[in-house]
Enzyme design. Structure first.
Site, PDB file in Angstrom:
ATOM      1  N   ASP A 116       0.850  -1.196   0.000  1.00 50.76           N
ATOM      2  CA  ASP A 116       0.000   0.000   0.000  1.00 50.76           C
ATOM      3  C   ASP A 116       0.889   1.251   0.000  1.00 50.76           C
ATOM      4  OD1 ASP A 116      -2.273   1.802   0.637  1.00 50.76           O
ATOM      5  OD2 ASP A 116      -3.299  -0.060   1.099  1.00 50.76           O
ATOM      6  N   HIS A 174      -3.651   6.158   3.237  1.00 48.58           N
ATOM      7  CA  HIS A 174      -4.392   4.975   2.775  1.00 48.58           C
ATOM      8  C   HIS A 174      -3.818   3.684   3.367  1.00 48.58           C
ATOM      9  CE1 HIS A 174      -5.720   1.991  -0.326  1.00 48.58           C
ATOM     10  NE2 HIS A 174      -6.756   2.785  -0.472  1.00 48.58           N
ATOM     11  N   SER A 221     -11.186  -0.846  -0.967  1.00 49.83           N
ATOM     12  CA  SER A 221      -9.901  -0.787  -0.258  1.00 49.83           C
ATOM     13  C   SER A 221     -10.076  -1.048   1.228  1.00 49.83           C
ATOM     14  CB  SER A 221      -9.285   0.609  -0.407  1.00 49.83           C
ATOM     15  OG  SER A 221      -8.696   0.769  -1.655  1.00 49.83           O
TER      16      SER A 221
END
Ligand SMILES: *[C@@H]1O[C@H](CO)[C@@H](O)[C@H](O)[C@H]1NC(C)=O
Ligand SMILES: *[C@@H]1O[C@H](CO)[C@@H](O)[C@H](O)[C@H]1NC(C)=O
Ligand SMILES: *[C@@H]1O[C@H](CO)[C@@H](O)[C@H](O)[C@H]1NC(C)=O
Ligand SMILES: *[C@@H]1O[C@H](CO)[C@@H](O)[C@H](O)[C@H]1NC(C)=O
Length: 739
Positions: free
Chosen positions: A146, A216, A526
């Site tokens: 990620d 994220h 996600s």
């Protein structure tokens, strides 16, 4: 504008979208980055593998010097291959070589809780649930590919953790803002990958290190494996205990996506190659648009690593799924039983309830009445000439369904209203899936009936006003849940029509998890992906010898297709409908039932080569296996996209429950199709742990038809082992409609 590209920048949005631009070389216009895939590692020591890559490359380029200059990255642990700057001619020459399986340009990809675990009945006060049986995932290593991680977050505290598992072979790679001591007994490894990107450029926008500038990666890692943190909330909303699915699992960080830049296939493959070497148990990739390079995940799965991917956020349009290889778990997103009612008071004292994540910030200690204006579609044109200063603006979704529903429109409307000096937005649409943190002013979602009431009030009054109160959060049984979120990408798989994808749905809307030092809501597949990753970690702790296929089978066959009252799970979209396997695969994940699934549909990982070798590697020379349809693979689902004649499909189940067990088949045939199962009773005992049965699927009519859905369930009075079936009756090879 993408789905979640609010004012927070493209990567901050909930998922990673591939713009599929080819990377153009920096040296000389005609070179670009290619990925050369050579299959299994054949030369033992990594240095020998690298030497063999240079031999191969220098033969084509003419000299070792050129080879060294062109080589960007060597894949040498989990699989063999390399990324190199090549001209198209050179790439073609390399593709002709006998040892080379494929040569593909590296594509650019870009990034587009508290409550969720209780909702899934994984509550640490219940001693018999999977969380406790799986010992919170201790000893399990989760690899997260990620945007990196924020090690100071309370979610990654390593207090009370034992030593790092001795089998760990990973590294703590230092860099900007990242020291050796940023790795811990919780974050046991951290690396970063820039293959195909300019590190000087990356330094300007991100930390050139495993540290997460974007947020994220911190969000997804804390959802999968965050430690227990009391009192987490977003400005008081959704307050509670934040923790990951497997709160004691160890995290290995592979940063391959960069704030505002995204990543490359070459870098993502490098991360997967290292993760295989390092010894992760589960790999979590909340990444989109990873087009043709699913071979990386195949090698991981063949080494016993479960690979969990996001399904994509391009729903509710059909055939928008990504990451659909049969060997990975493809995760759809659902909404859970939490809502954020936000009271709007109109000037006539009428109170109306919408939903938002609006909270009172430092600058707005109380809510006040403001002028209310109807802005139509709130396009720049529609608002041109209207004075919005200080006003609350009511915006509408167009009546005609657009490809992505209102998701694409809300961001534009928000920006236009804010640019016009507005101080609030009320957005009329059919779904609350677009809830997110909007920076700068409240953004309340109301349904179409409610929107109509507000419009009537505006039309009737001479100087309409409204007041928006901060949102509250409510949870519990009086909210219809789960539902498949409208943004969740839908099947059938554009790449593998003869298997069902996605595999499973998990919570992915308004998920509260760590970002930097605080906690923030994000929505997207996600966010659903690390929920499944965490559950797989717990299952793996409980059943260390189960293969990735067995673990997948356990979650698919025990998934829920109804809520706890028996009401069917719905899918948001245009229109809202009862969910089918192309929305949620086997259904909504049910971790406690997955712990003890009764029967599993297992797969020898070499079977994937047999069925998919030719499609995966896209080269005929080394692929002389006759194509066998994917529905013959022993997956916990069956999809026959071209049913013209009766077809008999074998499935094999292994008993992992009580040794002596008798299972009966219950069949729900898809409309227009007849399913027979032979034998329809399976008797398991100490000598017979494995049974094969035949599923005969026959079209009832001659028809150029459409997909219909059913299921095959084995039950023994206690366990229910269900697989979804999709079938489409056809007459001709060509068909246009798959919706
Ligand atoms: C990470 O390393 C930096 C630099 O040494 C240090 O300031 C910071 O406190 C470290 N964070 C953690 C969680 O150890
Ligand atoms: C709050 O007010 C201050 C001073 O007027 C301003 O500089 C700041 O940008 C405001 N913050 C927000 C979030 O509106
Ligand atoms: C608004 O409309 C006027 C007159 O039609 C036009 O000249 C102007 O360019 C428009 N402004 C924007 C921002 O579209
Ligand atoms: C290709 O087929 C031949 C003959 O069936 C077989 O001997 C050979 O092993 C196959 N090669 C591969 C790479 O599977």
């Amino acid at each position: 504008m993408g789905l979640y590209s609010s004012s927070r920048g493209p990567l901050a949005s909930a998922l990673l979208l591939c713009f599929c631009m080819l990377f153009l070389g920096v040296h000389g216009g005609s070179r670009r980055l290619y990925i050369v895939y050579l299959g299994d590692v054949k030369h033992g020591h990594p240095n020998d593998v690298i030497a063999s890559h240079h031999d191969l490359l220098s033969n084509v380029l003419g000299s070792m010097e050129d080879s060294l200059d062109s080589m960007i990255h060597n894949y040498k642990h989990g699989f063999s291959g390399f990324a190199a700057m090549l001209t198209e001619d050179q790439a073609k020459q390399i593709a002709e070589l006998p040892d080379v399986i494929s040569v593909q340009p590296s594509r650019r990809c870009r990034a587009a809780t508290t409550r969720s675990w209780d909702f899934l009945d994984l509550n640490y006060q219940m001693p018999n649930d999977l969380l406790n049986k799986g010992r919170y995932g201790e000893e399990i290593i989760i690899g997260v590919v990620d945007t990196g991680i924020w090690p100071e977050s309370r979610s990654f505290s390593d207090e009370g953790y034992g030593p790092v598992p001795s089998r760990w072979r990973g590294k703590c790679q230092v860099g900007q803002g990242w020291d050796r001591n940023n790795c811990s007994r919780k974050i046991i490894g951290a690396r970063f990958y820039s293959a195909g990107l300019d590190e000087e450029e990356l330094k300007k926008v991100d930390y050139l290190s495993p540290r997460d500038k974007d947020g994220h990666g911190t969000h997804t890692a804390s959802t999968a494996a965050g430690s227990v943190v009391e009192g987490a909330s977003f400005h008081g909303l959704a307050a509670g205990v934040a923790r990951g699915g497997a709160p004691h699992a160890r995290i290995a960080v592979y940063k391959a996506l960069w704030q505002g830049v995204g990543g490359t296939d070459a870098a993502l493959l490098a991360a997967i190659d290292d993760a295989i070497h390092d010894g992760v148990d589960v790999l979590s990739l909340s990444v989109g648009g990873f087009s043709d390079n699913s071979f990386g995940a195949l090698h991981a799965v063949q080494k016993g690593i479960t690979v969990v991917y996001a399904a994509g956020n391009d729903g509710p349009s059909p055939q928008t799924l990504e990451n659909t290889s049969p060997w990975v778990i493809t995760v759809a997103a659902s909404k859970m039983d939490r809502s954020f009612p936000t009271v709007i008071t109109l000037g006539n004292k009428q109170q109306i309830v919408g939903q938002s994540h609006y909270y009172l910030g430092r600058n707005s200690s109380r809510s006040i009445f403001r002028s209310l204006e109807y802005g139509g579609l709130c396009t720049a044109d529609a608002l041109n000439g209207t004075d919005l200063k200080g006003k609350i603006v009511l915006c509408a979704t167009p009546n005609s369904p657009t490809g992505n529903g209102p998701s694409a429109i809300i961001g534009q409307a928000f920006q236009n209203v804010r640019n016009g000096g507005g101080s609030g937005l009320i957005f009329i649409q059919y779904t609350t899936d677009l809830l997110q943190e909007w920076v700068g002013m409240p953004c309340v979602l109301v349904d179409i009936d409610t929107g109509k009431k507000i419009r009537q009030y505006i039309k009737a009054g001479s100087s309409p006003v409204a007041k928006i109160e901060p949102a509250r959060s409510i949870t519990g049984k009086d909210i219809l849940a789960p539902k498949v979120a409208s943004f969740s990408s839908r099947g059938p798989s554009p790449d593998y029509a003869d298997i069902i994808k996605p595999d499973i749905a998990a919570p992915g809307a308004s998920i509260l998890a760590a970002v930097g030092d605080s906690y923030r809501f994000e929505s997207g597949t996600s966010m659903a992906t690390p929920h499944v990753t965490g559950i797989i970690a717990l299952l793996k702790a409980l059943h260390p010898n189960w293969s990735p296929a067995a673990l997948k089978s356990a979650i698919v066959t025990t998934a829920s297709v109804t809520d706890e009252r028996g009401m069917p799970i719905l899918a948001e979209g245009l229109p809202r409908k009862v969910a089918d396997p192309f929305d949620y695969g086997g259904g909504h994940i049910n971790p406690n039932r997955a712990a003890d699934p009764g029967l599993i549909y297992d797969i020898d990982p070499n079977d994937y080569n047999h069925f998919f070798g030719c499609t995966v590697t896209k080269i005929s020379a080394s692929c002389n296996v006759t194509y066998v349809p994917g529905y013959f693979l022993n997956l916990p689902s069956i999809s026959v996209p071209n049913l013209r004649y009766p077809v008999s499909i074998p499935r094999t189940v292994t008993n992992v429950g009580e040794v002596d067990a008798v299972y009966h088949a219950a069949i729900e045939s898809p409309a227009g199709v007849k399913i027979e199962v032979e034998p329809s009773v399976l008797v398991f005992n100490a000598a017979n742990k494995v049974h094969t049965f035949q599923v005969k699927i026959s079209p009832m009519w001659r028809l150029q038809g459409d997909y219909t859905f059913g299921s095959i369930t084995w039950y023994n009075g206690e366990k229910i082992v269900r697989i979804p079936v999709a079938a489409r009756i056809t007459i001709h090879d060509s068909f246009a409609d798959v919706a």
